[in-house]
Scaffold this active site. Structure first.
Site, PDB file in Angstrom:
ATOM      1  N   ASP A  92     -14.139  -6.351 -11.406  1.00  0.00           N
ATOM      2  CA  ASP A  92     -13.965  -5.798 -11.881  1.00  0.00           C
ATOM      3  C   ASP A  92     -13.634  -5.445 -12.962  1.00  0.00           C
ATOM      4  OD1 ASP A  92     -11.663  -6.670 -10.716  1.00  0.00           O
ATOM      5  OD2 ASP A  92     -10.783  -3.595 -11.252  1.00  0.00           O
ATOM      6  N   GLU A 157      -8.678  -5.112  -9.214  1.00  0.00           N
ATOM      7  CA  GLU A 157      -7.390  -6.354 -10.686  1.00  0.00           C
ATOM      8  C   GLU A 157      -6.997  -5.015 -11.273  1.00  0.00           C
ATOM      9  OE1 GLU A 157      -5.404  -7.973 -13.668  1.00  0.00           O
ATOM     10  OE2 GLU A 157      -7.566  -7.166 -13.739  1.00  0.00           O
TER      11      GLU A 157
END
Length: 452
Positions: A92, A157
């Site tokens: 991400d 994250e």
């Protein structure tokens, strides 16, 4: 070495740039619904083929935390007696918080000299692509890795790694390894290859002086009504003074360990403001070995359109960035006691741990092995940091899985990873691929310790 020449040639030929361009094109923003769809496509169309190309058996796992996305694990087993390497990356990226400069699009990789612009180039697509490429080059050259490989990708994250701790705890056997090698965060600077062993943690502190529901005319009430903004400013100043020095001993670690001090002795930080922070510590010690209390947001009334009124409420958000060894359980009680003793019982305190501090001991055998391996091929001596200043889910690997952790960053502090114009430096990517290839090659031939 021929293998390292191949790594350099892979970047020089433009092949790495072309691969990175494909990765950047996926808008994998983890806090947006459309980003979640892009993440799923990225896992299926990019990472799964990359891992199967390394001979991995790939599995996708649902996240027990609804706030997070799935996990992807690739496992290549070459032999039971061989050491096992665990790698990590995150798929991400952050969302767009501003306007990129003319000619740049966050989802299109654009070269401008040595700067390769695009969202995720530095955090984390460029970094995990370097490691995947290094493994591929090693496998192509040797016909085998010479070790067992496990690669874990998470997809949240940038939103705090929801569910990662629980996933690791539930899948210890799947993730069992000898050591973690991963890449995230920045080098010390663009010219200095860096190895760091962990991360500082963070505790978010909300201070709230909520004294009355409405504002009160400053002429009619000034001098007899407590001003929440003045109160809150004084309360904050009692916690951390105007020169950034923490005033509450319980918010600091008990000591700066000798091996941490020794590791930081030759680390030079050029950007430190004069007179800011604890002057008994060097800038490197303050940044990588100590705690800092920062004000992130502070508000009362309307600064853009002030009126002649005492506000009814003032609020501030602070953050304690802390190193391993800090007693985090005492932080909120210590602040509460401190404020009460100084006449601020009306200031509310809320503490929320956002990420945990952890680090591998500086004297761990894996550390000296990695540093000596990297020093042998790096353009400049490798700097060893006990931890870097930011936050990463390092504790998942040290505390849950019991691993030594070696972070080899392939970016630099000016990469703008959470801002417009994020970029990867071509020379850093080139050297990073050389360093990663050398480290993985050494792991196949001379790891320092047997499996723990």
């Amino acid at each position: 070495m021929e293998l390292l020449d191949q790594a350099r040639a892979h970047v020089d030929s433009g092949a790495f740039f072309a691969e990175l361009a494909r990765l950047v094109a996926y808008p994998t923003v983890s806090d947006a619904p459309e980003g979640r769809a892009a993440i799923q496509a990225y896992l299926g169309e990019v990472l799964t083929p990359a891992l199967t190309g390394l001979g991995c058996e790939v599995t996708q796992h649902a996240n027990s935390d609804p706030a997070g996305g799935p996990f992807l694990v690739g496992v290549r087993t070459e032999g039971e007696g061989l050491p096992t390497l665990l790698c990590y990356g995150h798929a991400d990226v952050v969302g767009e918080a501003g306007q990129w400069r003319d000619g740049l699009d966050p989802w299109t990789l654009t070269a401008d000299g040595d700067r390769w612009y695009g969202r995720g180039t530095a955090d984390n697509k460029g970094q995990h692509l370097i490691n995947l490429t290094a493994l591929r080059l090693l496998l192509e050259a040797r016909g085998a890795l010479g070790f067992n490989l496990k690669f874990l990708f998470e997809t949240g994250e940038e939103i705090g790694s929801p569910g990662l701790t629980e996933f690791a705890a539930q899948h210890k056997e799947l993730l069992k390894a000898d050591v973690l090698v991963a890449s995230d965060g920045p080098r010390l600077d663009a010219a200095t290859p860096t190895l760091f062993l962990g991360a500082r943690g963070g505790i978010r502190l909300t201070l709230d002086a909520d004294l009355r529901p409405d504002a009160s005319h400053s002429g009619n009430w000034g001098g007899i009504l407590r001003n929440p903004a003045t109160t809150l400013a004084a309360a904050i100043a009692s916690l951390v003074d105007g020169h950034g020095r923490v005033q509450v001993p319980e918010l600091l670690p008990p000591e700066l360990p000798d091996n941490v001090r020794a590791a930081l002795a030759d680390v030079v930080i050029d950007a430190a403001d004069e007179g800011w922070g604890d002057q008994t510590l060097t800038p490197a010690e303050r940044l990588y070995g100590w705690n800092t209390l920062e004000v992130l947001a502070l508000g009362a009334g309307d600064p853009a359109r002030p009126v002649n009124a005492i506000p009814g409420r003032a609020r501030a958000v602070l953050q304690l960035r802390y190193v391993a060894g800090t007693d985090v359980d005492c932080v909120a009680p210590a602040i509460r006691k401190h404020l009460d003793e100084r006449g601020f019982p009306m200031v509310g305190v809320q503490a929320d741990a956002t990420f945990l501090a952890s680090r591998t001991p500086v004297d761990d055998p894996w550390v000296s092995w990695a540093k000596s391996t990297l020093d042998a091929v790096a353009d400049n001596p490798v700097v060893l940091l006990p931890n870097f200043g930011g936050g990463l889910p390092n504790h998942v690997f040290t505390d849950v899985l019991g691993l030594a952790t070696l972070w080899l960053p392939h970016s630099y502090p000016g990469c703008l990873q959470h801002a417009p114009d994020e970029h990867l430096l071509a020379p850093v990517a080139r050297e990073g691929l050389v360093l990663a290839t050398a480290l993985f090659d050494a792991f196949s031939s001379a790891p320092p310790t047997p499996r723990r």
